[in-house]
Design a protein around this motif. Structure first.
Motif, PDB file in Angstrom:
ATOM      1  N   LEU A   1       0.820  -1.207   0.000  1.00  0.00           N
ATOM      2  CA  LEU A   1       0.000   0.000   0.000  1.00  0.00           C
ATOM      3  C   LEU A   1       0.855   1.258   0.000  1.00  0.00           C
ATOM      4  O   LEU A   1       0.421   2.310  -0.480  1.00  0.00           O
ATOM      5  N   ASP A   2       2.074   1.162   0.535  1.00  0.00           N
ATOM      6  CA  ASP A   2       2.991   2.303   0.486  1.00  0.00           C
ATOM      7  C   ASP A   2       3.260   2.728  -0.955  1.00  0.00           C
ATOM      8  O   ASP A   2       3.454   3.913  -1.242  1.00  0.00           O
ATOM      9  N   LEU A   3       3.273   1.758  -1.870  1.00  0.00           N
ATOM     10  CA  LEU A   3       3.483   2.073  -3.279  1.00  0.00           C
ATOM     11  C   LEU A   3       2.357   2.934  -3.831  1.00  0.00           C
ATOM     12  O   LEU A   3       2.568   3.753  -4.718  1.00  0.00           O
ATOM     13  N   ALA A   4       1.146   2.710  -3.317  1.00  0.00           N
ATOM     14  CA  ALA A   4      -0.011   3.477  -3.793  1.00  0.00           C
ATOM     15  C   ALA A   4      -0.026   4.888  -3.227  1.00  0.00           C
ATOM     16  O   ALA A   4      -0.745   5.750  -3.731  1.00  0.00           O
ATOM     17  N   LYS A   5       0.761   5.131  -2.169  1.00  0.00           N
ATOM     18  CA  LYS A   5       0.782   6.467  -1.574  1.00  0.00           C
ATOM     19  C   LYS A   5       1.280   7.522  -2.559  1.00  0.00           C
ATOM     20  O   LYS A   5       0.881   8.681  -2.495  1.00  0.00           O
ATOM     21  N   ASN A   6       2.174   7.114  -3.453  1.00  0.00           N
ATOM     22  CA  ASN A   6       2.778   8.070  -4.376  1.00  0.00           C
ATOM     23  C   ASN A   6       1.960   8.258  -5.649  1.00  0.00           C
ATOM     24  O   ASN A   6       2.363   9.004  -6.539  1.00  0.00           O
ATOM     25  N   ALA A   7       0.826   7.571  -5.733  1.00  0.00           N
ATOM     26  CA  ALA A   7       0.019   7.650  -6.950  1.00  0.00           C
ATOM     27  C   ALA A   7      -0.818   8.919  -6.964  1.00  0.00           C
ATOM     28  O   ALA A   7      -1.250   9.408  -5.928  1.00  0.00           O
ATOM     29  N   GLU A   8      -1.022   9.460  -8.158  1.00  0.00           N
ATOM     30  CA  GLU A   8      -1.960  10.562  -8.313  1.00  0.00           C
ATOM     31  C   GLU A   8      -3.306   9.941  -8.662  1.00  0.00           C
ATOM     32  O   GLU A   8      -3.599   9.653  -9.812  1.00  0.00           O
ATOM     33  N   GLY A   9      -4.127   9.722  -7.657  1.00  0.00           N
ATOM     34  CA  GLY A   9      -5.391   9.043  -7.874  1.00  0.00           C
ATOM     35  C   GLY A   9      -5.265   7.553  -7.646  1.00  0.00           C
ATOM     36  O   GLY A   9      -4.451   7.092  -6.844  1.00  0.00           O
ATOM     37  N   VAL A  10      -6.047   6.781  -8.377  1.00  0.00           N
ATOM     38  CA  VAL A  10      -6.158   5.342  -8.134  1.00  0.00           C
ATOM     39  C   VAL A  10      -4.955   4.597  -8.710  1.00  0.00           C
ATOM     40  O   VAL A  10      -4.502   4.889  -9.817  1.00  0.00           O
TER      41      VAL A  10
ATOM     42  N   ILE B   1      -3.590   0.582  -9.498  1.00  0.00           N
ATOM     43  CA  ILE B   1      -4.117  -0.772  -9.687  1.00  0.00           C
ATOM     44  C   ILE B   1      -2.958  -1.748  -9.806  1.00  0.00           C
ATOM     45  O   ILE B   1      -2.040  -1.543 -10.611  1.00  0.00           O
ATOM     46  N   PHE B   2      -2.988  -2.801  -8.983  1.00  0.00           N
ATOM     47  CA  PHE B   2      -2.006  -3.878  -9.056  1.00  0.00           C
ATOM     48  C   PHE B   2      -2.739  -5.145  -9.479  1.00  0.00           C
ATOM     49  O   PHE B   2      -3.722  -5.526  -8.840  1.00  0.00           O
ATOM     50  N   ILE B   3      -2.284  -5.796 -10.537  1.00  0.00           N
ATOM     51  CA  ILE B   3      -2.961  -6.983 -11.066  1.00  0.00           C
ATOM     52  C   ILE B   3      -2.058  -8.200 -10.923  1.00  0.00           C
ATOM     53  O   ILE B   3      -0.953  -8.233 -11.465  1.00  0.00           O
TER      54      ILE B   3
ATOM     55  N   ILE C   1     -15.620  -0.443  -9.584  1.00  0.00           N
ATOM     56  CA  ILE C   1     -14.902  -0.311  -8.315  1.00  0.00           C
ATOM     57  C   ILE C   1     -13.910   0.853  -8.342  1.00  0.00           C
ATOM     58  O   ILE C   1     -13.719   1.540  -7.329  1.00  0.00           O
ATOM     59  N   ILE C   2     -13.272   1.118  -9.474  1.00  0.00           N
ATOM     60  CA  ILE C   2     -12.302   2.214  -9.550  1.00  0.00           C
ATOM     61  C   ILE C   2     -12.920   3.551  -9.130  1.00  0.00           C
ATOM     62  O   ILE C   2     -12.372   4.246  -8.267  1.00  0.00           O
ATOM     63  N   PRO C   3     -14.081   3.954  -9.689  1.00  0.00           N
ATOM     64  CA  PRO C   3     -14.647   5.240  -9.249  1.00  0.00           C
ATOM     65  C   PRO C   3     -15.129   5.225  -7.799  1.00  0.00           C
ATOM     66  O   PRO C   3     -15.103   6.257  -7.131  1.00  0.00           O
ATOM     67  N   ILE C   4     -15.547   4.053  -7.290  1.00  0.00           N
ATOM     68  CA  ILE C   4     -15.976   3.975  -5.882  1.00  0.00           C
ATOM     69  C   ILE C   4     -14.795   4.226  -4.954  1.00  0.00           C
ATOM     70  O   ILE C   4     -14.884   5.001  -3.994  1.00  0.00           O
ATOM     71  N   VAL C   5     -13.668   3.569  -5.237  1.00  0.00           N
ATOM     72  CA  VAL C   5     -12.470   3.761  -4.409  1.00  0.00           C
ATOM     73  C   VAL C   5     -11.998   5.211  -4.500  1.00  0.00           C
ATOM     74  O   VAL C   5     -11.673   5.847  -3.490  1.00  0.00           O
ATOM     75  N   ASP C   6     -11.959   5.731  -5.709  1.00  0.00           N
ATOM     76  CA  ASP C   6     -11.490   7.104  -5.929  1.00  0.00           C
ATOM     77  C   ASP C   6     -12.357   8.105  -5.172  1.00  0.00           C
ATOM     78  O   ASP C   6     -11.835   8.987  -4.469  1.00  0.00           O
ATOM     79  N   TYR C   7     -13.671   7.958  -5.269  1.00  0.00           N
ATOM     80  CA  TYR C   7     -14.574   8.927  -4.626  1.00  0.00           C
ATOM     81  C   TYR C   7     -14.538   8.800  -3.107  1.00  0.00           C
ATOM     82  O   TYR C   7     -14.565   9.804  -2.387  1.00  0.00           O
ATOM     83  N   THR C   8     -14.447   7.568  -2.604  1.00  0.00           N
ATOM     84  CA  THR C   8     -14.367   7.371  -1.150  1.00  0.00           C
ATOM     85  C   THR C   8     -13.126   8.025  -0.570  1.00  0.00           C
ATOM     86  O   THR C   8     -13.173   8.667   0.487  1.00  0.00           O
ATOM     87  N   ALA C   9     -11.992   7.893  -1.256  1.00  0.00           N
ATOM     88  CA  ALA C   9     -10.757   8.540  -0.804  1.00  0.00           C
ATOM     89  C   ALA C   9     -10.918  10.064  -0.786  1.00  0.00           C
ATOM     90  O   ALA C   9     -10.457  10.732   0.154  1.00  0.00           O
TER      91      ALA C   9
END
Length: 346
Positions: A275-284, A286-288, A331-339
């Motif tokens: 999750l630390d990797l996602a901290k530097n993201a601008e927005g959402v 995704i890891f697959i 799910i992408i817009p749900i996560v983005d909006y919740t944040a």
């Protein structure tokens, strides 16, 4: 770049294969595709295109049937270049705002509520990485243990006690330890460690502290008792909705994958590192699948977004974990909006 090499026919067939997989999880064959393509093609022509897509590493056959499903590379290309992300309705946005506000406006009240909300909306497991809630200090004390060693005792409000052994200058007197303790107590009590540390370090740098050299060294050692901690490992991790991952399990291999995912979710430090990797993201972000080592065996995807305070400082990350066959468009817009809602509340 691989997407740019596909012609319209190949893109259309590839898109239908991925859409069908995300909807049903089933392999798609040429006969099925021939019935649903916008521009009809013969099964033989479709098979030729599918063979090219397979050679490119975008699709594969999970068993001996003629059907194909996307590879992780194919899913990544689809998500990055072909996915049409949906929009949340105003009712959905309102519901998210109300639910996040429901338990209060403090971070420790918002985050568990938001995490439970995400697991319900996504029907997956949800996860949040939050900064550790640090209580104000009540007392700090140094206890002499012998030449060159002392015990630091930190007592926080709520009577949480933390003990650390530190090195101190040889020949240090008990009175110097007492002086160091009195000095720190006068400035630390009622403040968090981080707040007090900033004040004390300023005093020491400006030489306002009336301490002899040895006592000052003890004070600095006392301030350093938490400096060695890695920031990520002091974070709080909340996981909700594990049971959602079992709802659509049909095959034995799916059950084994979910069991592996459950084991992965217990690996706190690795999960926080991810999750630390996602901290530097601008927005959402995704890891697959195998794009992250933690979930490479369980074949899972993570959709996560950082949330910020009023000064745009990133405080943590919130997201969803589930099988690679996620409803990414929803799910992408749900996560983005919740944040974003969490950030607005803060």
């Amino acid at each position: 770049m691989l997407l740019e090499t596909l012609n319209d026919r190949s893109r259309d067939i590839f898109r239908h294969i991925v859409d069908a997989y995300l909807t049903t999880g089933d392999p798609v064959g040429s006969r099925t595709l021939s019935k649903i393509l916008t521009n009809p093609l013969s099964p033989a022509s479709i098979r030729n295109v599918m063979a090219d897509l397979e050679d490119s590493g975008l699709i594969y056959s999970p068993h001996t049937s003629a059907g194909r499903i996307p590879t992780e590379l194919g899913l990544r290309m689809f998500v990055d270049g072909l996915l049409e992300v949906g929009n949340l309705s105003e009712d959905e946005r309102t519901n998210i705002r109300i639910k996040c506000h429901e338990k209060g406006s403090r971070l420790e009240e918002i985050l568990p509520q938001a995490t439970s909300l995400l697991s319900g909306l996504s029907q997956c497991a949800s996860i949040v990485m939050a900064p550790k809630y640090e209580r104000p200090l009540k007392h700090i004390e140094f206890v002499h243990l012998g030449p060159g060693r002392a015990l630091v005792v930190l007592v926080s409000e709520g009577d949480d006690v933390e003990n650390r052994i530190i090195e101190v200058p040889h020949g240090l007197t008990p009175s110097a330890l007492t002086q160091a303790g009195n000095y720190l107590n006068a400035r630390m009590v009622g403040r968090t460690f981080a707040e007090a540390q900033k004040i004390i370090q300023q005093e020491l740098q400006q030489q306002k502290a009336e301490l002899d050299k040895l006592t000052q060294q003890v004070v600095e050692q006392g301030l350093a008792v938490r400096a060695g901690k890695e920031g990520g490992l002091s974070d709080t991790l909340i996981v909700r909705g594990r049971s959602n991952l079992l709802d659509n399990v049909e095959a034995r291999e799916d059950l084994e994958r979910i069991r592996t995912l459950f084991d992965d979710l217990e690996t706190k430090n690795d999960l926080i590192s991810l999750l630390d990797l996602a901290k530097n993201a601008e927005g959402v972000r995704i890891f697959i699948g195998s794009e992250n080592k933690l979930f490479s065996l369980s074949g899972s995807s993570v959709i996560a977004s950082p949330y910020m305070d009023a000064d745009n400082n990133i405080l943590g990350v919130i997201g969803v974990i589930g099988p690679t066959r996620l409803n990414y468009a929803r799910i992408i817009p749900i996560v983005d909006y919740t944040a974003k809602v969490i950030g607005n509340i803060l």
